[in-house]
Design a protein around this motif. Structure first.
Motif, mmCIF file in Angstrom:
data_model
loop_
_atom_site.group_PDB
_atom_site.id
_atom_site.type_symbol
_atom_site.label_atom_id
_atom_site.label_comp_id
_atom_site.label_asym_id
_atom_site.label_seq_id
_atom_site.Cartn_x
_atom_site.Cartn_y
_atom_site.Cartn_z
ATOM 1 N N CYS A 247 0.848 -1.194 0.000
ATOM 2 C CA CYS A 247 0.000 0.000 0.000
ATOM 3 C C CYS A 247 0.884 1.244 0.000
ATOM 4 O O CYS A 247 1.981 1.244 0.557
ATOM 5 C CB CYS A 247 -0.970 -0.001 1.184
ATOM 6 N N VAL A 248 0.359 2.293 -0.631
ATOM 7 C CA VAL A 248 1.158 3.503 -0.846
ATOM 8 C C VAL A 248 0.342 4.754 -0.534
ATOM 9 O O VAL A 248 -0.765 4.931 -1.053
ATOM 10 C CB VAL A 248 1.654 3.593 -2.306
ATOM 11 N N HIS A 249 0.892 5.603 0.305
ATOM 12 C CA HIS A 249 0.366 6.961 0.481
ATOM 13 C C HIS A 249 1.040 7.831 -0.564
ATOM 14 O O HIS A 249 2.267 7.991 -0.545
ATOM 15 C CB HIS A 249 0.689 7.469 1.891
ATOM 16 N N PRO A 250 0.287 8.385 -1.519
ATOM 17 C CA PRO A 250 0.913 9.125 -2.622
ATOM 18 C C PRO A 250 1.486 10.478 -2.234
ATOM 19 O O PRO A 250 2.200 11.097 -3.028
ATOM 20 C CB PRO A 250 -0.236 9.289 -3.622
ATOM 21 N N GLY A 251 1.158 10.932 -1.014
ATOM 22 C CA GLY A 251 1.535 12.277 -0.603
ATOM 23 C C GLY A 251 0.295 13.150 -0.570
ATOM 24 O O GLY A 251 -0.790 12.746 -0.989
ATOM 25 N N TYR A 252 0.438 14.351 -0.040
ATOM 26 C CA TYR A 252 -0.674 15.299 0.012
ATOM 27 C C TYR A 252 -0.701 16.014 -1.335
ATOM 28 O O TYR A 252 0.036 16.971 -1.577
ATOM 29 C CB TYR A 252 -0.475 16.259 1.174
ATOM 30 N N VAL A 253 -1.566 15.524 -2.217
ATOM 31 C CA VAL A 253 -1.564 15.922 -3.622
ATOM 32 C C VAL A 253 -2.624 16.984 -3.905
ATOM 33 O O VAL A 253 -3.754 16.906 -3.422
ATOM 34 C CB VAL A 253 -1.805 14.694 -4.520
ATOM 35 N N ILE A 254 -2.245 17.960 -4.712
ATOM 36 C CA ILE A 254 -3.182 18.998 -5.151
ATOM 37 C C ILE A 254 -4.079 18.378 -6.223
ATOM 38 O O ILE A 254 -3.664 18.191 -7.367
ATOM 39 C CB ILE A 254 -2.425 20.214 -5.731
ATOM 40 N N THR A 255 -5.290 18.035 -5.837
ATOM 41 C CA THR A 255 -6.197 17.358 -6.753
ATOM 42 C C THR A 255 -7.645 17.684 -6.398
ATOM 43 O O THR A 255 -7.908 18.346 -5.387
ATOM 44 C CB THR A 255 -5.944 15.830 -6.711
ATOM 45 N N GLU A 256 -8.550 17.231 -7.220
ATOM 46 C CA GLU A 256 -9.966 17.520 -6.984
ATOM 47 C C GLU A 256 -10.435 16.950 -5.647
ATOM 48 O O GLU A 256 -11.218 17.564 -4.932
ATOM 49 C CB GLU A 256 -10.796 16.924 -8.132
ATOM 50 N N MET A 257 -9.949 15.770 -5.299
ATOM 51 C CA MET A 257 -10.371 15.106 -4.063
ATOM 52 C C MET A 257 -9.934 15.884 -2.822
ATOM 53 O O MET A 257 -10.599 15.841 -1.791
ATOM 54 C CB MET A 257 -9.829 13.685 -4.003
ATOM 55 N N THR A 258 -8.812 16.595 -2.906
ATOM 56 C CA THR A 258 -8.330 17.382 -1.770
ATOM 57 C C THR A 258 -8.775 18.838 -1.854
ATOM 58 O O THR A 258 -8.223 19.698 -1.164
ATOM 59 C CB THR A 258 -6.795 17.330 -1.679
ATOM 60 N N SER A 259 -9.758 19.098 -2.717
ATOM 61 C CA SER A 259 -10.272 20.453 -2.904
ATOM 62 C C SER A 259 -9.163 21.408 -3.340
ATOM 63 O O SER A 259 -9.115 22.565 -2.923
ATOM 64 C CB SER A 259 -10.949 20.953 -1.612
ATOM 65 N N GLN A 260 -8.255 20.885 -4.161
ATOM 66 C CA GLN A 260 -7.123 21.646 -4.718
ATOM 67 C C GLN A 260 -6.182 22.184 -3.641
ATOM 68 O O GLN A 260 -5.525 23.208 -3.827
ATOM 69 C CB GLN A 260 -7.626 22.792 -5.613
#
Length: 305
Positions: A247-260
């Motif tokens: 399993c992998v935590h991708p990091g705190y990514v700027i994406t739609e799911m994180t509300s950018q």
């Protein structure tokens, strides 16, 4: 000449998912980009094809629909005869942003720690129904997809399962020490016990007893769902010695799911899951990666970064 490898990515039409598809295809892997929404999935696939990645194809897959899963398995079996890589990327957050502007102003997900629970009532809401759906998708649907593809993965000479998890799945966020240690003790944990723990959580969630019984208080269902997925990953690694399961935590990514909100791009976030998918045969199984580095399932300090 060794057969070309093929991968299936769930939730592949946007965010980290589509970048995972791009990076795998760029590494010469045949990629099946799947998504629940057919038109969005077709559009994402066509963009990759136009960019020169002709080795990406689309197939519709709703991981919460058993008939859709069965059709996808049949498709892969007919088209490729086996599956080398399964990346379980599709997921639900289980929360509603009431005040998106304030959520971003306060630092996004960094603020979603239990000490701040009383400050978040007008910013983030966690309805029970969404929490239940979050667990159904992130744990149970992912489990169904995985077990449905096991026969095809066992036909591969280098099978890989990558479960996209989160730093919020770290057992650090649990306050019930007995439960925390039970989930960490993989030698004695069972899938049946995971089911029981999920039902305990849902009962306490509905009855507003999260704090009383030591559950995470913010993004509660999401944290529990990812902790259970992490535990399941370890159980699968023990059960199937010929399949590398991580399993992998991708990091705190700027994406739609994180509300950018976030610290890294979608391209950077995809690197961890792709790295785990392409591990050499002597690589680890049953491990947790924080981006591309191995990390513990139970941190002693707040693991958010």
């Amino acid at each position: 000449m060794e057969d070309k490898r093929c991968a299936l990515v769930t939730g592949g039409n946007r965010g980290i998912g589509v970048k995972i598809c791009r990076q795998l295809a760029s590494n010469g892997v045949d990629v099946i980009l799947t998504s629940r929404n057919e038109s969005r999935g077709v559009e994402a696939t066509e963009k990759l094809n136009i960019s020169g990645l002709r080795n990406v194809i689309f197939h519709q897959l709703d991981i919460n629909d058993p008939s859709s899963i069965a059709l996808s398995v049949k498709f892969v079996e007919t088209r490729f005869g086996k599956l080398d890589i399964l990346i379980n990327n599709a997921g639900e957050l289980g929360v509603i942003f009431i005040d998106d502007k304030e959520f971003k102003a306060r630092g996004g997900f960094v603020q979603l720690v239990d000490e701040n629970a009383h400050l978040l009532t007008n910013i983030v809401k966690e309805p029970y129904q969404l929490g239940e759906k979050c667990l159904k998708t992130n744990y149970y649907a992912t489990k169904t997809v995985t077990e449905s593809f096991i026969p095809l993965l066992q036909l591969s000479k280098s099978a890989r399962i990558v479960n996209v998890t989160s730093v919020f799945g770290d057992l650090y966020w649990f306050h019930n020490e007995k439960l925390k240690q039970e989930l960490h003790d993989i030698d004695n944990l069972t899938e049946g016990r995971i089911d029981e723990i999920i039902q305990m959580f849902l009962m306490d969630f509905k009855a507003a007893n999260l704090q009383k019984n030591g559950w995470p208080l913010t993004t509660s269902a999401y944290k529990v769902s990812k902790a259970m997925l992490n535990a399941y990953t370890r159980l699968m690694a023990r059960k199937y010695e010929n399949i590398m399961v991580n399993c992998v935590h991708p990091g705190y990514v700027i994406t739609e799911m994180t509300s950018q909100t976030g610290f890294i791009t979608e391209e950077e976030g995809a690197k961890g899951p792709v790295m785990a998918a392409l591990l050499p045969d002597n690589g680890p199984s049953g491990a947790y990666f924080d981006r591309t580095q191995m990390a513990p399932f139970l941190s002693t300090d707040a693991p958010f970064k």
